[in-house]
Design a protein around this motif. Structure first.
Motif, PDB file in Angstrom:
ATOM      1  N   ILE A   2      12.629  11.992 -11.341  1.00  0.00           N
ATOM      2  CA  ILE A   2      11.561  11.992 -12.355  1.00  0.00           C
ATOM      3  C   ILE A   2      10.817  10.668 -12.288  1.00  0.00           C
ATOM      4  CG2 ILE A   2      12.781  13.634 -13.852  1.00  0.00           C
ATOM      5  CD1 ILE A   2      13.594  11.322 -15.657  1.00  0.00           C
ATOM      6  N   SER A   3       9.651  10.621 -12.929  1.00  0.00           N
ATOM      7  CA  SER A   3       8.828   9.403 -12.908  1.00  0.00           C
ATOM      8  C   SER A   3       9.526   8.276 -13.670  1.00  0.00           C
ATOM      9  CB  SER A   3       7.464   9.678 -13.538  1.00  0.00           C
ATOM     10  OG  SER A   3       7.608   9.855 -14.941  1.00  0.00           O
ATOM     11  N   ALA A   4       9.136   7.051 -13.350  1.00  0.00           N
ATOM     12  CA  ALA A   4       9.733   5.869 -13.986  1.00  0.00           C
ATOM     13  C   ALA A   4       9.518   5.876 -15.496  1.00  0.00           C
ATOM     14  CB  ALA A   4       9.157   4.605 -13.360  1.00  0.00           C
TER      15      ALA A   4
ATOM     16  N   ASP B  66      11.983   6.824 -20.956  1.00  0.00           N
ATOM     17  CA  ASP B  66      12.109   7.583 -22.208  1.00  0.00           C
ATOM     18  C   ASP B  66      13.469   8.273 -22.293  1.00  0.00           C
ATOM     19  OD1 ASP B  66       9.539   6.789 -22.850  1.00  0.00           O
ATOM     20  OD2 ASP B  66       8.626   8.752 -22.458  1.00  0.00           O
ATOM     21  N   ALA B  67      13.920   8.853 -21.195  1.00  0.00           N
ATOM     22  CA  ALA B  67      15.210   9.542 -21.176  1.00  0.00           C
ATOM     23  C   ALA B  67      16.351   8.564 -21.455  1.00  0.00           C
ATOM     24  CB  ALA B  67      15.418  10.239 -19.837  1.00  0.00           C
ATOM     25  N   ILE B  68      16.288   7.391 -20.877  1.00  0.00           N
ATOM     26  CA  ILE B  68      17.315   6.367 -21.100  1.00  0.00           C
ATOM     27  C   ILE B  68      17.325   5.936 -22.562  1.00  0.00           C
ATOM     28  CG2 ILE B  68      17.950   3.973 -20.574  1.00  0.00           C
ATOM     29  CD1 ILE B  68      16.958   4.574 -17.675  1.00  0.00           C
ATOM     30  N   ALA B  69      16.145   5.731 -23.131  1.00  0.00           N
ATOM     31  CA  ALA B  69      16.063   5.330 -24.542  1.00  0.00           C
ATOM     32  C   ALA B  69      16.620   6.425 -25.450  1.00  0.00           C
ATOM     33  CB  ALA B  69      14.614   5.006 -24.911  1.00  0.00           C
ATOM     34  N   ILE B  70      16.287   7.675 -25.166  1.00  0.00           N
ATOM     35  CA  ILE B  70      16.791   8.794 -25.974  1.00  0.00           C
ATOM     36  C   ILE B  70      18.309   8.866 -25.884  1.00  0.00           C
ATOM     37  CG2 ILE B  70      16.896  11.314 -26.084  1.00  0.00           C
ATOM     38  CD1 ILE B  70      13.856  11.277 -25.360  1.00  0.00           C
ATOM     39  N   ALA B  71      18.847   8.818 -24.689  1.00  0.00           N
ATOM     40  CA  ALA B  71      20.302   8.888 -24.515  1.00  0.00           C
ATOM     41  C   ALA B  71      20.992   7.738 -25.248  1.00  0.00           C
ATOM     42  CB  ALA B  71      20.662   8.875 -23.035  1.00  0.00           C
ATOM     43  N   ALA B  72      20.449   6.541 -25.133  1.00  0.00           N
ATOM     44  CA  ALA B  72      21.044   5.381 -25.805  1.00  0.00           C
ATOM     45  C   ALA B  72      21.034   5.551 -27.326  1.00  0.00           C
ATOM     46  CB  ALA B  72      20.296   4.106 -25.407  1.00  0.00           C
TER      47      ALA B  72
ATOM     48  N   THR C 282      11.496  20.487 -17.442  1.00  0.00           N
ATOM     49  CA  THR C 282      11.990  20.019 -18.731  1.00  0.00           C
ATOM     50  C   THR C 282      13.311  19.307 -18.517  1.00  0.00           C
ATOM     51  OG1 THR C 282      10.951  21.833 -19.947  1.00  0.00           O
ATOM     52  CG2 THR C 282      12.815  20.743 -21.019  1.00  0.00           C
ATOM     53  N   LEU C 283      13.467  18.167 -19.148  1.00  0.00           N
ATOM     54  CA  LEU C 283      14.731  17.446 -19.129  1.00  0.00           C
ATOM     55  C   LEU C 283      15.358  17.597 -20.506  1.00  0.00           C
ATOM     56  CD1 LEU C 283      16.791  15.524 -17.813  1.00  0.00           C
ATOM     57  CD2 LEU C 283      15.363  13.630 -18.635  1.00  0.00           C
ATOM     58  N   GLU C 284      16.588  18.065 -20.542  1.00  0.00           N
ATOM     59  CA  GLU C 284      17.321  18.227 -21.800  1.00  0.00           C
ATOM     60  C   GLU C 284      18.503  17.265 -21.792  1.00  0.00           C
ATOM     61  OE1 GLU C 284      18.716  22.031 -24.196  1.00  0.00           O
ATOM     62  OE2 GLU C 284      19.951  21.674 -22.421  1.00  0.00           O
ATOM     63  N   ILE C 285      18.650  16.511 -22.879  1.00  0.00           N
ATOM     64  CA  ILE C 285      19.755  15.570 -23.044  1.00  0.00           C
ATOM     65  C   ILE C 285      20.561  16.036 -24.250  1.00  0.00           C
ATOM     66  CG2 ILE C 285      20.393  13.172 -23.516  1.00  0.00           C
ATOM     67  CD1 ILE C 285      17.603  12.423 -22.306  1.00  0.00           C
TER      68      ILE C 285
ATOM     69  N   CYS D   1      26.449  18.766 -31.624  1.00  0.00           N
ATOM     70  CA  CYS D   1      25.680  18.344 -30.469  1.00  0.00           C
ATOM     71  C   CYS D   1      24.267  18.051 -30.942  1.00  0.00           C
ATOM     72  CB  CYS D   1      25.662  19.453 -29.420  1.00  0.00           C
ATOM     73  SG  CYS D   1      24.509  19.127 -28.078  1.00  0.00           S
ATOM     74  N   VAL D   2      23.798  16.852 -30.664  1.00  0.00           N
ATOM     75  CA  VAL D   2      22.400  16.506 -30.930  1.00  0.00           C
ATOM     76  C   VAL D   2      21.705  16.516 -29.580  1.00  0.00           C
ATOM     77  CG1 VAL D   2      20.812  14.816 -31.903  1.00  0.00           C
ATOM     78  CG2 VAL D   2      23.105  15.080 -32.884  1.00  0.00           C
ATOM     79  N   TRP D   3      20.593  17.262 -29.501  1.00  0.00           N
ATOM     80  CA  TRP D   3      19.894  17.421 -28.235  1.00  0.00           C
ATOM     81  C   TRP D   3      18.437  16.988 -28.376  1.00  0.00           C
ATOM     82  CZ3 TRP D   3      15.688  20.483 -28.622  1.00  0.00           C
ATOM     83  CH2 TRP D   3      15.657  21.407 -29.670  1.00  0.00           C
ATOM     84  N   ALA D   4      17.857  16.650 -27.254  1.00  0.00           N
ATOM     85  CA  ALA D   4      16.431  16.320 -27.206  1.00  0.00           C
ATOM     86  C   ALA D   4      15.895  16.798 -25.851  1.00  0.00           C
ATOM     87  CB  ALA D   4      16.199  14.828 -27.362  1.00  0.00           C
ATOM     88  N   THR D   5      14.634  17.194 -25.851  1.00  0.00           N
ATOM     89  CA  THR D   5      13.985  17.600 -24.608  1.00  0.00           C
ATOM     90  C   THR D   5      12.761  16.723 -24.360  1.00  0.00           C
ATOM     91  OG1 THR D   5      12.691  19.284 -25.783  1.00  0.00           O
ATOM     92  CG2 THR D   5      14.739  20.008 -24.727  1.00  0.00           C
ATOM     93  N   LEU D   6      12.424  16.568 -23.089  1.00  0.00           N
ATOM     94  CA  LEU D   6      11.195  15.855 -22.725  1.00  0.00           C
ATOM     95  C   LEU D   6      10.739  16.352 -21.367  1.00  0.00           C
ATOM     96  CD1 LEU D   6      11.802  12.302 -21.453  1.00  0.00           C
ATOM     97  CD2 LEU D   6      13.708  13.576 -22.342  1.00  0.00           C
TER      98      LEU D   6
END
Length: 133
Positions: free
Chosen positions: A37-39, A44-50, A79-82, A128-133
């Motif tokens: 995925i793009s930088a 954003d994915a790292i921030a969400i996971a943290a 779609t990325l789901e965390i 489970c708390v989830w987020a998509t981006l």
């Protein structure tokens, strides 16, 4: 003529129910998704996971073994789901309004701002708390 359907790619890591768990999850997610995925999206994915792991450590019980499960998957539509699964708490996750001098209370607001959606699922094991981006 044949059609190829892309399969989702999925990863899972079990981290300690401790502040270092967010560190482990961030680095594992970054290592796995760096070339996919793009930088900006990876940031954003790292921030969400943290934020989700940090909230699990601060506000929820651990899963058996004193751990939190962090999973993510990249779907064919990009779609990325965390998903962060913990042992749950008596009060479910909710957005809070943090004042300018507040030391905490911004986690889910950050998740909501960076994601296309987020939510909570409960089952017999916890939440489970989830987020998509």
């Amino acid at each position: 003529m044949s059609t190829t359907v892309a399969e989702p790619r999925a990863w899972c890591v079990v981290v300690p129910h401790h502040a270092r768990g967010a560190h482990v999850a961030r680095h594992r997610l970054a290592d796995e998704l760096d070339s996919l995925i793009s930088a900006d999206r990876l940031d954003d994915a790292i921030a969400i996971a943290a934020e989700l792991v940090g909230n699990a450590v601060r506000h929820a019980a651990p899963l058996p073994g004193d751990v939190i499960r962090v999973a993510w998957r990249l779907l064919p539509d990009d779609t990325l789901e965390i998903r962060v699964t913990d042992g749950g708490s008596s009060v479910g996750p909710q957005l809070r309004v943090a004042g300018p001098d507040s030391l905490d209370g911004r986690g889910l607001t950050i998740v909501a701002a960076l994601s296309t959606g987020w939510g909570v699922e409960r089952d017999g094991l916890g939440q489970c708390v989830w987020a998509t981006l």
